[in-house]
Design an enzyme around this catalytic site. Structure first.
Site, mmCIF file in Angstrom:
data_model
loop_
_atom_site.group_PDB
_atom_site.id
_atom_site.type_symbol
_atom_site.label_atom_id
_atom_site.label_comp_id
_atom_site.label_asym_id
_atom_site.label_seq_id
_atom_site.Cartn_x
_atom_site.Cartn_y
_atom_site.Cartn_z
ATOM 1 N N GLN A 61 0.842 -1.202 0.000
ATOM 2 C CA GLN A 61 0.000 0.000 0.000
ATOM 3 C C GLN A 61 0.876 1.249 0.000
ATOM 4 O O GLN A 61 1.018 1.921 1.011
ATOM 5 C CB GLN A 61 -0.904 -0.025 1.245
ATOM 6 C CG GLN A 61 -1.963 1.037 1.254
ATOM 7 C CD GLN A 61 -3.106 0.698 0.344
ATOM 8 O OE1 GLN A 61 -3.652 -0.395 0.384
ATOM 9 N NE2 GLN A 61 -3.495 1.641 -0.474
ATOM 10 N N PHE A 62 1.447 1.587 -1.175
ATOM 11 C CA PHE A 62 2.314 2.760 -1.248
ATOM 12 C C PHE A 62 1.567 4.048 -0.948
ATOM 13 O O PHE A 62 2.167 5.047 -0.543
ATOM 14 C CB PHE A 62 3.018 2.843 -2.606
ATOM 15 C CG PHE A 62 2.153 3.354 -3.722
ATOM 16 C CD1 PHE A 62 2.171 4.697 -4.067
ATOM 17 C CD2 PHE A 62 1.327 2.490 -4.430
ATOM 18 C CE1 PHE A 62 1.380 5.175 -5.102
ATOM 19 C CE2 PHE A 62 0.538 2.956 -5.464
ATOM 20 C CZ PHE A 62 0.565 4.302 -5.794
ATOM 21 N N THR A 63 0.240 4.032 -1.065
ATOM 22 C CA THR A 63 -0.536 5.252 -0.823
ATOM 23 C C THR A 63 -0.528 5.671 0.646
ATOM 24 O O THR A 63 -0.964 6.775 0.971
ATOM 25 C CB THR A 63 -1.987 5.109 -1.324
ATOM 26 O OG1 THR A 63 -2.616 4.023 -0.629
ATOM 27 C CG2 THR A 63 -2.023 4.857 -2.823
#
Length: 148
Positions: A78-80
């Protein structure tokens, strides 16, 4: 590293209409990797998460850990979690780690959980995923290795 940890009754992740991972009772861990993160942060974060006492005991108190309840783990990249929304309306993701490093640390994190004997499912790094879960409690925590 950053993680959103959710206690779940069940969860799954789907890619291209195919379930690639699913679990019963346990944790869904949305995992983000930032610049400068290493195996050290992955290990610190996993150790913290694996020992969290967030499941109800017989008296209804959050007193039990993942091992105490025989829990499972679903790890989703989950790079966000590194989105910067301070300016404008479009998030910037420049604080997210390099994808090659992030994928390696994501896999390392999941392997740490496996080594501790937990059933581990994962999403697919870099893919568009649909995550379905039943958040038990609801109980959701946000952890950031830069803050401890």
């Amino acid at each position: 590293m950053r993680a959103v940890v959710q206690c779940v009754s069940r969860a799954s992740v789907t890619v291209d209409d195919q379930v690639v991972g699913s679990i019963g009772k346990g944790f869904v861990i949305l995992l983000g990797v930032g610049h400068g993160d290493t195996e050290v942060e992955a290990e610190r974060l996993w150790r913290k998460i694996s020992k969290l006492r967030v499941f109800d005991d017989a008296e209804g108190k959050t007193n039990l850990s993942l091992v105490d309840v025989g829990g499972e783990v679903l790890v989703v990249s989950q790079f966000t979690l590194y989105a910067n929304c301070r300016k404008g309306n479009r998030p910037s993701f420049t604080e997210a780690g390099d994808p090659a490093v992030a994928e390696r640390l994501y896999e390392h994190f999941a392997e740490l959980a496996r080594q501790d004997g937990f059933p581990v499912a994962t999403g697919r790094f870099g893919a568009m995923m649909d995550v379905a879960l039943v958040n038990h409690g609801p109980f959701t925590l946000w952890l950031d290795t830069e803050q401890w």
